[in-house]
Design an enzyme around this catalytic site. Structure first.
Site, PDB file in Angstrom:
ATOM      1  N   GLU A  97       6.130   3.522  10.539  1.00 56.92           N
ATOM      2  CA  GLU A  97       7.455   3.897  11.031  1.00 56.92           C
ATOM      3  C   GLU A  97       7.287   4.802  12.248  1.00 56.92           C
ATOM      4  O   GLU A  97       6.459   5.729  12.210  1.00 56.92           O
ATOM      5  CB  GLU A  97       8.194   4.647   9.920  1.00 56.92           C
ATOM      6  CG  GLU A  97       9.688   4.465   9.998  1.00 56.92           C
ATOM      7  CD  GLU A  97      10.401   5.362   8.997  1.00 56.92           C
ATOM      8  OE1 GLU A  97      11.434   5.939   9.357  1.00 56.92           O
ATOM      9  OE2 GLU A  97       9.875   5.489   7.872  1.00 56.92           O
ATOM     10  N   LYS A 143       2.876  -7.003  24.424  1.00 58.05           N
ATOM     11  CA  LYS A 143       1.888  -5.952  24.746  1.00 58.05           C
ATOM     12  C   LYS A 143       0.474  -6.459  24.506  1.00 58.05           C
ATOM     13  O   LYS A 143      -0.427  -6.183  25.294  1.00 58.05           O
ATOM     14  CB  LYS A 143       2.097  -4.736  23.833  1.00 58.05           C
ATOM     15  CG  LYS A 143       3.315  -3.919  24.115  1.00 58.05           C
ATOM     16  CD  LYS A 143       3.237  -2.706  23.186  1.00 58.05           C
ATOM     17  CE  LYS A 143       4.486  -1.895  23.195  1.00 58.05           C
ATOM     18  NZ  LYS A 143       4.411  -0.779  22.238  1.00 58.05           N
ATOM     19  N   SER A 196      -0.733  -2.204  17.717  1.00 53.31           N
ATOM     20  CA  SER A 196       0.556  -2.749  18.143  1.00 53.31           C
ATOM     21  C   SER A 196       0.821  -4.069  17.439  1.00 53.31           C
ATOM     22  O   SER A 196      -0.107  -4.831  17.175  1.00 53.31           O
ATOM     23  CB  SER A 196       0.555  -2.984  19.653  1.00 53.31           C
ATOM     24  OG  SER A 196       1.750  -3.635  20.038  1.00 53.31           O
ATOM     25  N   LYS A 208       2.302  -8.406  37.550  1.00 50.97           N
ATOM     26  CA  LYS A 208       2.971  -7.401  36.706  1.00 50.97           C
ATOM     27  C   LYS A 208       1.932  -6.399  36.190  1.00 50.97           C
ATOM     28  O   LYS A 208       2.148  -5.192  36.244  1.00 50.97           O
ATOM     29  CB  LYS A 208       3.712  -8.064  35.537  1.00 50.97           C
ATOM     30  CG  LYS A 208       4.423  -7.021  34.677  1.00 50.97           C
ATOM     31  CD  LYS A 208       5.056  -7.515  33.396  1.00 50.97           C
ATOM     32  CE  LYS A 208       5.500  -6.298  32.579  1.00 50.97           C
ATOM     33  NZ  LYS A 208       5.853  -6.608  31.192  1.00 50.97           N
ATOM     34  N   ASP A 215       2.827   3.226  23.434  1.00 53.43           N
ATOM     35  CA  ASP A 215       4.247   3.415  23.185  1.00 53.43           C
ATOM     36  C   ASP A 215       4.936   3.406  24.536  1.00 53.43           C
ATOM     37  O   ASP A 215       4.506   4.066  25.473  1.00 53.43           O
ATOM     38  CB  ASP A 215       4.553   4.694  22.417  1.00 53.43           C
ATOM     39  CG  ASP A 215       5.908   4.579  21.734  1.00 53.43           C
ATOM     40  OD1 ASP A 215       6.041   3.750  20.814  1.00 53.43           O
ATOM     41  OD2 ASP A 215       6.858   5.281  22.142  1.00 53.43           O
ATOM     42  N   SER A 216       5.982   2.616  24.620  1.00 49.29           N
ATOM     43  CA  SER A 216       6.587   2.401  25.930  1.00 49.29           C
ATOM     44  C   SER A 216       8.071   2.169  25.773  1.00 49.29           C
ATOM     45  O   SER A 216       8.577   2.036  24.661  1.00 49.29           O
ATOM     46  CB  SER A 216       5.901   1.229  26.633  1.00 49.29           C
ATOM     47  OG  SER A 216       5.742   0.141  25.745  1.00 49.29           O
ATOM     48  N   PHE A 244       8.232  -9.895  28.665  1.00 48.20           N
ATOM     49  CA  PHE A 244       8.874  -9.760  27.353  1.00 48.20           C
ATOM     50  C   PHE A 244       9.919  -8.654  27.457  1.00 48.20           C
ATOM     51  O   PHE A 244      10.130  -8.081  28.542  1.00 48.20           O
ATOM     52  CB  PHE A 244       7.823  -9.457  26.268  1.00 48.20           C
ATOM     53  CG  PHE A 244       7.161  -8.107  26.415  1.00 48.20           C
ATOM     54  CD1 PHE A 244       7.573  -7.024  25.647  1.00 48.20           C
ATOM     55  CD2 PHE A 244       6.122  -7.908  27.322  1.00 48.20           C
ATOM     56  CE1 PHE A 244       6.968  -5.769  25.780  1.00 48.20           C
ATOM     57  CE2 PHE A 244       5.503  -6.658  27.448  1.00 48.20           C
ATOM     58  CZ  PHE A 244       5.932  -5.590  26.679  1.00 48.20           C
ATOM     59  N   GLY A 245      10.556  -8.333  26.345  1.00 46.94           N
ATOM     60  CA  GLY A 245      11.478  -7.190  26.285  1.00 46.94           C
ATOM     61  C   GLY A 245      12.540  -7.232  27.380  1.00 46.94           C
ATOM     62  O   GLY A 245      13.274  -8.222  27.522  1.00 46.94           O
ATOM     63  N   TYR A 246      12.606  -6.176  28.182  1.00 48.64           N
ATOM     64  CA  TYR A 246      13.646  -6.036  29.208  1.00 48.64           C
ATOM     65  C   TYR A 246      13.227  -6.599  30.567  1.00 48.64           C
ATOM     66  O   TYR A 246      13.902  -6.350  31.564  1.00 48.64           O
ATOM     67  CB  TYR A 246      13.998  -4.548  29.375  1.00 48.64           C
ATOM     68  CG  TYR A 246      14.588  -3.923  28.131  1.00 48.64           C
ATOM     69  CD1 TYR A 246      15.958  -3.989  27.885  1.00 48.64           C
ATOM     70  CD2 TYR A 246      13.785  -3.270  27.199  1.00 48.64           C
ATOM     71  CE1 TYR A 246      16.512  -3.416  26.743  1.00 48.64           C
ATOM     72  CE2 TYR A 246      14.319  -2.700  26.054  1.00 48.64           C
ATOM     73  CZ  TYR A 246      15.685  -2.779  25.846  1.00 48.64           C
ATOM     74  OH  TYR A 246      16.236  -2.219  24.710  1.00 48.64           O
TER      75      TYR A 246
HETATM   76  P1  ITT Z   1       4.472  -1.672  18.697  1.00 46.76           P
HETATM   77  O1  ITT Z   1       5.045  -0.327  18.323  1.00 46.76           O
HETATM   78  O2  ITT Z   1       4.030  -2.451  17.516  1.00 46.76           O
HETATM   79  O3  ITT Z   1       3.436  -1.573  19.755  1.00 46.76           O
HETATM   80  P2  ITT Z   1       7.141  -2.104  19.766  1.00 46.76           P
HETATM   81  O4  ITT Z   1       7.793  -3.234  20.517  1.00 46.76           O
HETATM   82  O5  ITT Z   1       7.884  -1.545  18.570  1.00 46.76           O
HETATM   83  O6  ITT Z   1       5.667  -2.566  19.342  1.00 46.76           O
HETATM   84  P3  ITT Z   1       7.576   0.321  21.262  1.00 46.76           P
HETATM   85  O7  ITT Z   1       8.172   1.085  20.141  1.00 46.76           O
HETATM   86  O8  ITT Z   1       6.599   1.002  22.168  1.00 46.76           O
HETATM   87  O9  ITT Z   1       6.810  -0.964  20.761  1.00 46.76           O
HETATM   88  O10 ITT Z   1       8.794  -0.260  22.118  1.00 46.76           O
HETATM   89  C1  ITT Z   1       8.569  -0.747  23.365  1.00 46.76           C
HETATM   90  C2  ITT Z   1       9.800  -1.536  23.806  1.00 46.76           C
HETATM   91  O11 ITT Z   1      10.077  -1.205  25.183  1.00 46.76           O
HETATM   92  C3  ITT Z   1       9.495  -3.016  23.781  1.00 46.76           C
HETATM   93  O12 ITT Z   1       9.839  -3.583  22.546  1.00 46.76           O
HETATM   94  C4  ITT Z   1      10.356  -3.517  24.928  1.00 46.76           C
HETATM   95  O13 ITT Z   1      11.672  -3.676  24.503  1.00 46.76           O
HETATM   96  C5  ITT Z   1      10.308  -2.358  25.923  1.00 46.76           C
HETATM   97  N1  ITT Z   1       9.188  -2.539  26.875  1.00 46.76           N
HETATM   98  C6  ITT Z   1       8.027  -1.814  26.945  1.00 46.76           C
HETATM   99  N2  ITT Z   1       7.227  -2.287  27.904  1.00 46.76           N
HETATM  100  C7  ITT Z   1       7.868  -3.336  28.450  1.00 46.76           C
HETATM  101  C8  ITT Z   1       7.555  -4.240  29.461  1.00 46.76           C
HETATM  102  O14 ITT Z   1       6.371  -4.216  30.090  1.00 46.76           O
HETATM  103  N3  ITT Z   1       8.441  -5.183  29.769  1.00 46.76           N
HETATM  104  C9  ITT Z   1       9.631  -5.246  29.126  1.00 46.76           C
HETATM  105  N4  ITT Z   1      10.003  -4.450  28.142  1.00 46.76           N
HETATM  106  C10 ITT Z   1       9.141  -3.486  27.795  1.00 46.76           C
END
Ligand code: ITT
Length: 196
Positions: free
Chosen positions: A41, A14, A9, A176, A70-71, A153-155
């Site tokens: 990719e 993450k 990752s 969390k 993957d999440s 992070f993220g959402y």
């Molecule tokens: P890697 O593939 O390098 O691991 P990535 O960010 O591209 O990093 P993903 O394709 O799995 O990974 O996308 C996951 C996205 O989903 C991540 O960027 C966040 O936007 C969201 N996400 C996943 N888990 C989350 C969490 O615990 N809290 C908030 N957002 C999350």
């Protein structure tokens, strides 16, 4: 336990969460970027496909056993979007803030009761000669009308947990990790690791 794995990752959020969950158990995670592995990719059709693709890629580059996560977020009123496109919802170079703004825009006219959503996580573990193994978790919540909280992070600042009365960005990191999609998938992975 004494295990060394390459973590497939490039997402610092993450990396921090997986490290906090696994390092106390004696599982050493080496970030793929520190080993010079480029991000592949993500062409998989679903979370499992992408998790496997990332784990295989990191293993091929390093020869080490690999773990990939993957999440993403599935929003019911959007037919499950952004799903596997969660990281790039607002475009290929989008950051979390731009993704969150797009999500709020898409849900502008959607009332509170129909803003249900879940985070999903699939972890892939590749430790040849054993076949690859997958572990899943999901976490139910709904999408808030404005961001709240600065953790995670993220959402996370939009992921509202009705039972707790806050977003996942307002939870202490350890809480969390105990509750989340990722925490659940990691617990299943640790269980399998202990059986091997
Ligand atoms: P890697 O593939 O390098 O691991 P990535 O960010 O591209 O990093 P993903 O394709 O799995 O990974 O996308 C996951 C996205 O989903 C991540 O960027 C966040 O936007 C969201 N996400 C996943 N888990 C989350 C969490 O615990 N809290 C908030 N957002 C999350």
């Amino acid at each position: 336990m004494n295990h060394r794995l390459v973590l497939a990752s490039s997402n610092p959020g993450k990396l921090a969460e997986l490290g906090a969950l696994l390092e106390p158990l004696g599982i050493e995670l080496l970030a793929q970027s520190a080993l010079g592995v480029p991000a592949p990719e993500e062409t998989g059709a679903d979370f499992a496909g992408n998790a496997l693709l990332k784990a295989r890629h990191a293993h091929q580059h390093t020869g080490l056993s690999a773990l990939a996560d993957d999440s993403g977020l599935e929003v019911d009123a959007l037919g499950g979007a952004p799903g596997v496109y969660s990281a790039r919802y607002a475009g290929p170079q989008a950051d979390a803030q731009q993704n969150n703004l797009r999500l709020l825009r898409e849900l502008d006219a959607v009332p509170r009761a129909r803003r249900t959503a879940r985070f999903r996580c699939v972890i892939a573990w590749l430790a040849p000669p054993a076949p690859a193994a997958l572990f899943e978790g999901s976490w139910e919540g709904c999408i808030a009308e404005r961001p709240q909280g600065a953790g995670g992070f993220g959402y996370d600042s939009l992921f509202y947990l009705p039972d707790l009365g806050c977003t996942s960005a307002e939870l202490p990191a350890a809480q969390k990790n105990r509750l989340s999609h990722r925490g659940q998938a990691v617990a299943a992975f640790v269980h399998a690791l202990r059986q091997r």
